[in-house]
Write an enzyme that holds these catalytic residues in place. Structure first.
Site, PDB file in Angstrom:
ATOM      1  N   ASP A  13       0.809  -1.215   0.000  1.00 46.00           N
ATOM      2  CA  ASP A  13       0.000   0.000   0.000  1.00 46.00           C
ATOM      3  C   ASP A  13       0.843   1.268   0.000  1.00 46.00           C
ATOM      4  O   ASP A  13       0.445   2.278  -0.556  1.00 46.00           O
ATOM      5  CB  ASP A  13      -0.924   0.002   1.225  1.00 46.00           C
ATOM      6  CG  ASP A  13      -1.896   1.162   1.216  1.00 46.00           C
ATOM      7  OD1 ASP A  13      -2.632   1.309   0.222  1.00 46.00           O
ATOM      8  OD2 ASP A  13      -1.915   1.922   2.195  1.00 46.00           O
ATOM      9  N   SER A  38      -5.800   6.786  -0.969  1.00 45.44           N
ATOM     10  CA  SER A  38      -6.154   5.466  -1.472  1.00 45.44           C
ATOM     11  C   SER A  38      -7.673   5.325  -1.426  1.00 45.44           C
ATOM     12  O   SER A  38      -8.301   5.581  -0.399  1.00 45.44           O
ATOM     13  CB  SER A  38      -5.499   4.384  -0.605  1.00 45.44           C
ATOM     14  OG  SER A  38      -5.916   3.112  -1.031  1.00 45.44           O
ATOM     15  N   GLN A  87      -4.908  -1.432  -6.634  1.00 44.71           N
ATOM     16  CA  GLN A  87      -5.223  -0.231  -5.860  1.00 44.71           C
ATOM     17  C   GLN A  87      -5.688   0.883  -6.785  1.00 44.71           C
ATOM     18  O   GLN A  87      -5.114   1.099  -7.849  1.00 44.71           O
ATOM     19  CB  GLN A  87      -4.006   0.237  -5.061  1.00 44.71           C
ATOM     20  CG  GLN A  87      -4.303   1.386  -4.124  1.00 44.71           C
ATOM     21  CD  GLN A  87      -3.098   1.729  -3.260  1.00 44.71           C
ATOM     22  OE1 GLN A  87      -1.954   1.547  -3.651  1.00 44.71           O
ATOM     23  NE2 GLN A  87      -3.360   2.227  -2.080  1.00 44.71           N
TER      24      GLN A  87
END
Length: 99
Positions: A13, A38, A87
């Site tokens: 991430d 995100s 993502q």
């Protein structure tokens, strides 16, 4: 997977969205960027791995349009695909100041 999966989630991430910026000549951190967030982060675990051992993180980004970037990653260990990652994020340019 336990702690190893948690470490992989953090590692995947932290920098994946920066891949979407590379074709546009922007690196993190950058004063050119305003909002960065995100929007979603998904992971698929395919094989056991150890996060305290060397891993290859291959990241690609097919698209960054209208401040939304999409990126994919693959974590390999000993030549074996262990984790797949996707993502989507907000990558908005900073507003320019007007007089």
């Amino acid at each position: 997977f336990g702690v190893d999966a948690c470490c992989a989630a953090y590692m995947s991430d932290a920098n994946l969205l920066t891949t979407a910026l590379l074709p546009h000549g922007i690196q993190m951190p950058s004063k050119k960027l305003g909002a960065v967030a995100s929007l979603d982060h998904s992971m698929w675990f395919h094989a056991p791995f150890r996060a305290d051992e060397w891993m290859l993180y291959d990241a690609t980004s097919p698209r960054l349009v209208d401040s939304r970037g999409l990126a994919f990653g693959s974590l390999f260990q000993e030549g074996r695909l262990c984790v797949s990652v996707a993502q989507e994020g907000l990558l908005r340019l900073a507003r320019t100041k007007t007089a």
